[in-house]
Design a protein around this motif. Structure first.
Motif, PDB file in Angstrom:
ATOM      1  N   ALA A  59       0.811  -1.220   0.000  1.00 49.49           N
ATOM      2  CA  ALA A  59       0.000   0.000   0.000  1.00 49.49           C
ATOM      3  C   ALA A  59       0.844   1.269   0.000  1.00 49.49           C
ATOM      4  CB  ALA A  59      -0.924  -0.003   1.215  1.00 49.49           C
ATOM      5  N   GLY A  60       2.135   1.131   0.287  1.00 49.24           N
ATOM      6  CA  GLY A  60       3.023   2.285   0.315  1.00 49.24           C
ATOM      7  C   GLY A  60       2.779   3.234   1.469  1.00 49.24           C
ATOM      8  N   ASP A  61       2.167   2.723   2.558  1.00 50.78           N
ATOM      9  CA  ASP A  61       1.779   3.617   3.648  1.00 50.78           C
ATOM     10  C   ASP A  61       2.445   3.302   4.988  1.00 50.78           C
ATOM     11  OD1 ASP A  61       0.485   1.282   4.333  1.00 50.78           O
ATOM     12  OD2 ASP A  61      -1.535   2.156   4.360  1.00 50.78           O
ATOM     13  N   ASN A  62       3.503   2.505   4.976  1.00 51.24           N
ATOM     14  CA  ASN A  62       4.215   2.215   6.230  1.00 51.24           C
ATOM     15  C   ASN A  62       5.562   2.925   6.291  1.00 51.24           C
ATOM     16  OD1 ASN A  62       5.541   0.604   4.295  1.00 51.24           O
ATOM     17  ND2 ASN A  62       6.166  -0.879   5.854  1.00 51.24           N
ATOM     18  N   ALA A  63       5.689   4.046   5.582  1.00 51.89           N
ATOM     19  CA  ALA A  63       6.961   4.765   5.513  1.00 51.89           C
ATOM     20  C   ALA A  63       7.105   5.755   6.662  1.00 51.89           C
ATOM     21  CB  ALA A  63       7.086   5.499   4.183  1.00 51.89           C
ATOM     22  N   VAL A  64       8.339   5.932   7.104  1.00 53.27           N
ATOM     23  CA  VAL A  64       8.707   6.927   8.110  1.00 53.27           C
ATOM     24  C   VAL A  64       9.838   7.762   7.520  1.00 53.27           C
ATOM     25  CG1 VAL A  64       9.752   7.298  10.385  1.00 53.27           C
ATOM     26  CG2 VAL A  64       8.027   5.497  10.069  1.00 53.27           C
ATOM     27  N   LEU A  65       9.705   9.077   7.597  1.00 50.61           N
ATOM     28  CA  LEU A  65      10.759   9.976   7.125  1.00 50.61           C
ATOM     29  C   LEU A  65      11.439  10.618   8.319  1.00 50.61           C
ATOM     30  CD1 LEU A  65      12.233  11.466   4.794  1.00 50.61           C
ATOM     31  CD2 LEU A  65      10.481  13.261   5.010  1.00 50.61           C
ATOM     32  N   ILE A  66      12.773  10.508   8.371  1.00 48.54           N
ATOM     33  CA  ILE A  66      13.573  11.133   9.416  1.00 48.54           C
ATOM     34  C   ILE A  66      14.348  12.296   8.803  1.00 48.54           C
ATOM     35  CG2 ILE A  66      15.358  10.796  11.158  1.00 48.54           C
ATOM     36  CD1 ILE A  66      12.803   9.171  11.663  1.00 48.54           C
ATOM     37  N   CYS A  67      14.171  13.473   9.369  1.00 53.54           N
ATOM     38  CA  CYS A  67      14.835  14.686   8.879  1.00 53.54           C
ATOM     39  C   CYS A  67      15.951  15.080   9.854  1.00 53.54           C
ATOM     40  CB  CYS A  67      13.820  15.819   8.761  1.00 53.54           C
ATOM     41  SG  CYS A  67      12.353  15.420   7.773  1.00 53.54           S
ATOM     42  N   HIS A  68      17.059  15.540   9.326  1.00 51.96           N
ATOM     43  CA  HIS A  68      18.239  15.740  10.188  1.00 51.96           C
ATOM     44  C   HIS A  68      18.365  17.151  10.737  1.00 51.96           C
ATOM     45  CE1 HIS A  68      20.571  17.984   7.174  1.00 51.96           C
ATOM     46  NE2 HIS A  68      20.291  17.061   6.280  1.00 51.96           N
ATOM     47  N   PHE A  69      19.208  17.275  11.758  1.00 49.32           N
ATOM     48  CA  PHE A  69      19.447  18.549  12.429  1.00 49.32           C
ATOM     49  C   PHE A  69      20.388  19.428  11.603  1.00 49.32           C
ATOM     50  CE2 PHE A  69      22.051  15.119  14.050  1.00 49.32           C
ATOM     51  CZ  PHE A  69      23.342  15.615  14.061  1.00 49.32           C
ATOM     52  N   LEU A 157      11.716  12.496  -3.723  1.00 49.44           N
ATOM     53  CA  LEU A 157      12.394  11.254  -3.362  1.00 49.44           C
ATOM     54  C   LEU A 157      11.388  10.196  -2.939  1.00 49.44           C
ATOM     55  CD1 LEU A 157      14.777   9.442  -2.494  1.00 49.44           C
ATOM     56  CD2 LEU A 157      14.820  10.708  -0.326  1.00 49.44           C
ATOM     57  N   LEU A 158      10.476  10.548  -2.037  1.00 45.76           N
ATOM     58  CA  LEU A 158       9.493   9.584  -1.558  1.00 45.76           C
ATOM     59  C   LEU A 158       8.601   9.088  -2.694  1.00 45.76           C
ATOM     60  CD1 LEU A 158       8.442  11.229   1.833  1.00 45.76           C
ATOM     61  CD2 LEU A 158      10.046   9.341   1.474  1.00 45.76           C
ATOM     62  N   ASP A 159       8.203   9.979  -3.589  1.00 43.52           N
ATOM     63  CA  ASP A 159       7.405   9.569  -4.750  1.00 43.52           C
ATOM     64  C   ASP A 159       8.165   8.547  -5.596  1.00 43.52           C
ATOM     65  OD1 ASP A 159       5.378  11.256  -3.971  1.00 43.52           O
ATOM     66  OD2 ASP A 159       5.869  12.837  -5.414  1.00 43.52           O
ATOM     67  N   SER A 160       9.470   8.781  -5.766  1.00 43.85           N
ATOM     68  CA  SER A 160      10.279   7.864  -6.587  1.00 43.85           C
ATOM     69  C   SER A 160      10.409   6.492  -5.936  1.00 43.85           C
ATOM     70  CB  SER A 160      11.669   8.462  -6.825  1.00 43.85           C
ATOM     71  OG  SER A 160      12.495   8.362  -5.667  1.00 43.85           O
ATOM     72  N   LEU A 161      10.295   6.449  -4.602  1.00 38.81           N
ATOM     73  CA  LEU A 161      10.397   5.183  -3.868  1.00 38.81           C
ATOM     74  C   LEU A 161       9.056   4.463  -3.761  1.00 38.81           C
ATOM     75  CD1 LEU A 161      12.748   6.363  -0.958  1.00 38.81           C
ATOM     76  CD2 LEU A 161      13.384   4.959  -2.937  1.00 38.81           C
ATOM     77  N   GLY A 162       7.989   5.103  -4.213  1.00 40.33           N
ATOM     78  CA  GLY A 162       6.671   4.489  -4.173  1.00 40.33           C
ATOM     79  C   GLY A 162       5.899   4.753  -2.899  1.00 40.33           C
ATOM     80  N   VAL A 163       6.349   5.699  -2.095  1.00 39.91           N
ATOM     81  CA  VAL A 163       5.657   6.011  -0.833  1.00 39.91           C
ATOM     82  C   VAL A 163       4.363   6.756  -1.137  1.00 39.91           C
ATOM     83  CG1 VAL A 163       5.796   7.312   1.323  1.00 39.91           C
ATOM     84  CG2 VAL A 163       7.799   6.057   0.483  1.00 39.91           C
ATOM     85  N   LYS A 164       3.261   6.270  -0.577  1.00 39.56           N
ATOM     86  CA  LYS A 164       1.948   6.891  -0.771  1.00 39.56           C
ATOM     87  C   LYS A 164       1.501   7.691   0.446  1.00 39.56           C
ATOM     88  CE  LYS A 164       1.642   4.846  -4.738  1.00 39.56           C
ATOM     89  NZ  LYS A 164       1.909   5.627  -5.969  1.00 39.56           N
ATOM     90  N   ARG A 165       2.049   7.344   1.606  1.00 38.37           N
ATOM     91  CA  ARG A 165       1.692   8.047   2.838  1.00 38.37           C
ATOM     92  C   ARG A 165       2.773   7.813   3.876  1.00 38.37           C
ATOM     93  NH1 ARG A 165      -3.661   7.343   6.730  1.00 38.37           N
ATOM     94  NH2 ARG A 165      -3.809   9.542   7.344  1.00 38.37           N
ATOM     95  N   LEU A 166       3.015   8.822   4.699  1.00 39.65           N
ATOM     96  CA  LEU A 166       3.980   8.697   5.783  1.00 39.65           C
ATOM     97  C   LEU A 166       3.245   8.359   7.077  1.00 39.65           C
ATOM     98  CD1 LEU A 166       6.365  11.743   5.143  1.00 39.65           C
ATOM     99  CD2 LEU A 166       6.934   9.314   4.914  1.00 39.65           C
ATOM    100  N   ALA A 167       3.610   7.232   7.678  1.00 39.49           N
ATOM    101  CA  ALA A 167       3.084   6.914   9.001  1.00 39.49           C
ATOM    102  C   ALA A 167       3.615   7.895  10.038  1.00 39.49           C
ATOM    103  CB  ALA A 167       3.468   5.483   9.389  1.00 39.49           C
ATOM    104  N   LEU A 168       4.812   8.437   9.775  1.00 45.17           N
ATOM    105  CA  LEU A 168       5.441   9.383  10.699  1.00 45.17           C
ATOM    106  C   LEU A 168       6.487  10.193   9.958  1.00 45.17           C
ATOM    107  CD1 LEU A 168       6.022  10.291  13.739  1.00 45.17           C
ATOM    108  CD2 LEU A 168       7.833   8.554  13.709  1.00 45.17           C
ATOM    109  N   VAL A 169       6.555  11.488  10.266  1.00 44.03           N
ATOM    110  CA  VAL A 169       7.695  12.311   9.893  1.00 44.03           C
ATOM    111  C   VAL A 169       8.254  12.879  11.186  1.00 44.03           C
ATOM    112  CG1 VAL A 169       6.251  14.358   9.440  1.00 44.03           C
ATOM    113  CG2 VAL A 169       8.559  14.214   8.478  1.00 44.03           C
ATOM    114  N   ALA A 170       9.568  12.789  11.359  1.00 44.69           N
ATOM    115  CA  ALA A 170      10.176  13.162  12.635  1.00 44.69           C
ATOM    116  C   ALA A 170      11.595  13.655  12.417  1.00 44.69           C
ATOM    117  CB  ALA A 170      10.189  11.954  13.586  1.00 44.69           C
ATOM    118  N   GLY A 171      12.109  14.335  13.426  1.00 43.92           N
ATOM    119  CA  GLY A 171      13.502  14.764  13.380  1.00 43.92           C
ATOM    120  C   GLY A 171      13.802  15.724  14.506  1.00 43.92           C
ATOM    121  N   PRO A 172      15.092  15.897  14.838  1.00 43.20           N
ATOM    122  CA  PRO A 172      15.483  16.824  15.894  1.00 43.20           C
ATOM    123  C   PRO A 172      15.921  18.179  15.341  1.00 43.20           C
ATOM    124  CG  PRO A 172      17.311  15.365  15.392  1.00 43.20           C
ATOM    125  CD  PRO A 172      16.211  15.025  14.428  1.00 43.20           C
ATOM    126  N   SER A 173      15.549  19.247  16.066  1.00 44.52           N
ATOM    127  CA  SER A 173      16.016  20.598  15.773  1.00 44.52           C
ATOM    128  C   SER A 173      15.603  21.014  14.359  1.00 44.52           C
ATOM    129  CB  SER A 173      17.537  20.671  15.989  1.00 44.52           C
ATOM    130  OG  SER A 173      17.983  22.005  16.022  1.00 44.52           O
TER     131      SER A 173
END
Length: 388
Positions: A59-69, A157-173
């Protein structure tokens, strides 16, 4: 950034369990092509680095994106080579951990204008990149980059990987700011947001960011950003002074207590005005080491991207009104960058906007950096947040 180095040799790692072997991740490159910034400029041949762990479901909906500081890159989890240092959030990302890569497909990406240009493990497009129209580095002619531009390249990037939804987006600072920007820009795409040691960039914080960058502009070697030419010295002194400001603000007084009334060998500041205290030498050494591995112009562009946080909206409240619904906000009570009253105000704005908000705290002597190196104690809160 503090990392820990694995003790396994390459041979031992290959013989380890599948879960341990899975911790070695590959740094990849995403070719984003021509990119139009929020300011209307065009950047050809846009590239960023990224890494993944886990498997994307059908379904492409179990993705998590981590963004860096601010000073980080995509190395948030795993090891880039056997026995190498672990990523900064490795305590909470991996098989069986709070962000369980046996359940989630986790992606972490370098930003545009990443400061770590000299690092072979960082891939970015920014002022140090070659302008194909001139064959020379862009320097300060590189287009202004906003926080939203980070998000838009990551979305490609996420579109190219087939991600349809992010279960979580997270990151510090800075990564937490990106998480907020993501939740505002793509509320239907983002199921949950977890900004850590991050809140609003108000005028007070914009002013601090200006203080961060000012030493670079005062270094005569900066040359208005034109220091890449053969025979020219980079503005290392100014960049080191900039990192010194960032370093001191990012730690708590409890951490610096180890230097109280201590002097480096041979130093006597009571007798000689040029001699140093232990805290000064520690800051000097740490900041200069960091300056030698980063790019001054990229530092300036990263500052501006932070100052342009939520720039597409008339204010933070307007941005949050239409943002994703579910939030876990994790501040550090002794944070000297995103101070406690600002974080509390941000949480109240989320609640005023009708969002479902939980809060947890990261504690320890590292102040702001608790949200980078001290996440293990909040692992259960993160696990529960993902389970809801």
């Amino acid at each position: 950034m503090t990392t820990r180095r694995g003790l396994l040799t390459a041979a031992a790692l290959l013989a380890a369990s599948p879960a341990m072997a899975q911790e070695v991740v590959e740094k990849k490159v995403f070719e984003a092509g021509d990119f139009r910034t929020r300011g209307g400029a065009s950047i050809p041949n846009t590239r960023i680095g990224y890494q993944t762990m886990g498997t994307l479901n059908a379904a492409g909906d179990n993705a998590v994106l981590i963004c860096h500081f601010f000073s980080g890159n995509s190395h948030a989890f795993g090891r880039l080579q056997p026995g190498g240092p672990a990523g900064y959030w490795d305590a909470i990302i991996g098989p069986g951990k709070a962000i369980d890569t046996e359940r989630y497909f986790v992606v972490s990406a370098d930003t545009l204008v990443n400061v770590n240009v000299p690092d072979a493990n960082t891939v970015t497009t920014g002022p140090a990149s070659i302008n194909p129209d001139t064959g020379r580095p862009w320097g300060m002619s590189f287009p202004v980059i906003a926080m939203r531009d980070f998000v838009e390249v990551q979305k490609r990037l996420l579109d190219s990987l087939g991600v349809k939804r992010l279960a979580l987006v997270a990151g510090p600072s800075n990564g937490g700011l990106q998480s907020i920007e993501w939740a505002a820009a793509y509320p239907d795409f983002v199921q949950r947001a977890m900004p850590v040691i991050a809140a609003d960039i108000d005028a007070w914080m914009q002013g601090w960011l200006d203080v961060w960058e000012s030493p670079i502009r005062l270094d005569p070697n900066w040359r208005e950003g034109d220091y890449y030419g053969q025979g020219r010295e980079p503005p290392l002194r100014g960049l080191a002074e900039a990192w010194k400001v960032v370093t001191l603000q990012a730690v708590d007084r409890a951490f610096t207590g180890q230097f109280d009334r201590k002097l480096p060998e041979g130093q006597d500041p009571a007798r000689r005005i040029g001699d140093r205290f232990a805290i000064e030498k520690w800051l000097d050494d740490r900041a200069m080491a960091r300056a030698k591995t980063t790019d001054a112009n990229s530092f300036l562009y990263m500052v501006r991207a932070n100052q342009l946080f939520l720039n597409d909206y008339p204010g933070v409240q307007a941005a949050l009104e239409g943002a994703a619904r579910r939030w876990l906000v994790i501040p550090a009570p002794n944070d000297r960058v995103f101070v406690s009253d600002g974080t509390k105000q941000f949480i109240e704005l989320l609640r005023k906007a009708g969002k479902q908000v939980e809060a947890a705290e990261v504690t320890g002597p590292m102040g702001h950096l608790n949200g980078v190196v001290g996440m293990a104690p909040v692992a259960d809160r993160i696990r529960a947040f993902l389970a809801e």
